[in-house]
Motif scaffolding. Structure first.
Motif, PDB file in Angstrom:
ATOM      1  N   LYS A 192       0.861  -1.184   0.105  1.00 26.53           N
ATOM      2  CA  LYS A 192       0.104   0.218  -0.060  1.00 26.53           C
ATOM      3  C   LYS A 192       0.841   1.292   0.024  1.00 26.53           C
ATOM      4  CE  LYS A 192      -3.494   2.482   2.552  1.00 26.53           C
ATOM      5  NZ  LYS A 192      -4.294   2.375   3.896  1.00 26.53           N
ATOM      6  N   GLN A 193       1.840   1.280   0.968  1.00 22.94           N
ATOM      7  CA  GLN A 193       2.705   2.589   0.872  1.00 22.94           C
ATOM      8  C   GLN A 193       3.588   2.695  -0.469  1.00 22.94           C
ATOM      9  OE1 GLN A 193       3.252   4.300   3.874  1.00 22.94           O
ATOM     10  NE2 GLN A 193       4.711   5.579   3.092  1.00 22.94           N
ATOM     11  N   GLU A 194       4.025   1.903  -1.272  1.00 18.71           N
ATOM     12  CA  GLU A 194       4.687   2.015  -2.210  1.00 18.71           C
ATOM     13  C   GLU A 194       3.846   2.374  -3.237  1.00 18.71           C
ATOM     14  OE1 GLU A 194       6.677  -0.769  -5.711  1.00 18.71           O
ATOM     15  OE2 GLU A 194       6.578  -1.666  -3.792  1.00 18.71           O
ATOM     16  N   ILE A 195       2.525   1.805  -3.431  1.00 21.08           N
ATOM     17  CA  ILE A 195       1.393   2.288  -4.375  1.00 21.08           C
ATOM     18  C   ILE A 195       1.076   3.610  -4.157  1.00 21.08           C
ATOM     19  CG2 ILE A 195      -0.844   1.879  -5.296  1.00 21.08           C
ATOM     20  CD1 ILE A 195       1.123  -0.488  -6.028  1.00 21.08           C
ATOM     21  N   CYS A 196       0.811   4.106  -2.809  1.00 19.49           N
ATOM     22  CA  CYS A 196       0.286   5.391  -2.631  1.00 19.49           C
ATOM     23  C   CYS A 196       1.542   6.436  -2.833  1.00 19.49           C
ATOM     24  CB  CYS A 196       0.001   5.545  -1.393  1.00 19.49           C
ATOM     25  SG  CYS A 196      -1.711   4.727  -0.977  1.00 19.49           S
ATOM     26  N   ASP A 197       2.832   5.963  -2.330  1.00 19.54           N
ATOM     27  CA  ASP A 197       4.095   6.923  -2.963  1.00 19.54           C
ATOM     28  C   ASP A 197       4.053   7.118  -4.284  1.00 19.54           C
ATOM     29  OD1 ASP A 197       4.436   7.148  -0.136  1.00 19.54           O
ATOM     30  OD2 ASP A 197       6.395   5.558  -0.289  1.00 19.54           O
ATOM     31  N   ARG A 198       3.901   6.027  -4.894  1.00 20.07           N
ATOM     32  CA  ARG A 198       4.049   6.346  -6.579  1.00 20.07           C
ATOM     33  C   ARG A 198       2.994   7.049  -7.163  1.00 20.07           C
ATOM     34  NH1 ARG A 198       3.236   2.596 -11.268  1.00 20.07           N
ATOM     35  NH2 ARG A 198       4.087   3.426 -12.959  1.00 20.07           N
ATOM     36  N   ALA A 199       1.710   6.923  -6.578  1.00 19.54           N
ATOM     37  CA  ALA A 199       0.548   7.681  -6.902  1.00 19.54           C
ATOM     38  C   ALA A 199       0.711   9.165  -6.760  1.00 19.54           C
ATOM     39  CB  ALA A 199      -0.573   7.336  -6.464  1.00 19.54           C
TER      40      ALA A 199
END
Length: 145
Positions: free
Chosen positions: A127-134
């Protein structure tokens, strides 16, 4: 439309305090609508980022959806008159975090033709990685304009 008629009547009768309260309510409703739209586009953005990560591939359709969602988020978030934003970076991040659950629920139906349930998919993507990428995509495309 009903609110505008009521506002006109309040102004015509000189009831300025009630008119101002009504204007505040209308501004709040407008802002809430904008924030809901930002959240909806955030979910679409997250969905496609989750699919990319889980399937370790991308498609032109996903790329276009990511770009379009990003542009919509940026356009909706921009305040037209004050040159500011409705959501600062922290609030935008909170919106992404809160939309992640819906995005991963939808992704569980789409990733590898529905092969994973939500719990399995959560083990595959971070989740953290996906939200950071967004956030990075939203910020970097904003800088390109």
């Amino acid at each position: 439309m009903e609110e505008l008629i009521a506002l006109r009547e309040l102004l015509q009768t000189g009831n300025l305090s009630s008119a101002l309260l009504m204007i505040d309510e209308m501004e709040e409703m407008s802002k809430k609508d904008i924030l809901n739209q930002i959240r909806s586009y955030s979910i679409i953005l997250l969905l496609h980022l989750i699919k990319q990560k889980a399937e370790n591939r991308t498609t032109r359709s996903w790329e276009v959806s990511i770009r379009n969602s990003t542009l919509e988020i940026q356009d909706l978030n921009a305040r037209p008159n004050s040159k500011g934003n409705y959501l600062n970076n922290q609030e935008l991040r909170e919106s992404l975090d809160s939309g992640f659950r819906q995005a991963i629920n939808q992704a569980s139906l789409e990733v590898n033709e529905g092969r994973y349930d939500v719990c399995e998919l959560e083990k595959i993507v971070d989740k953290q990685e996906i939200c950071d990428r967004a956030m990075m995509i939203i910020s970097s495309q904003r800088d390109l304009d």
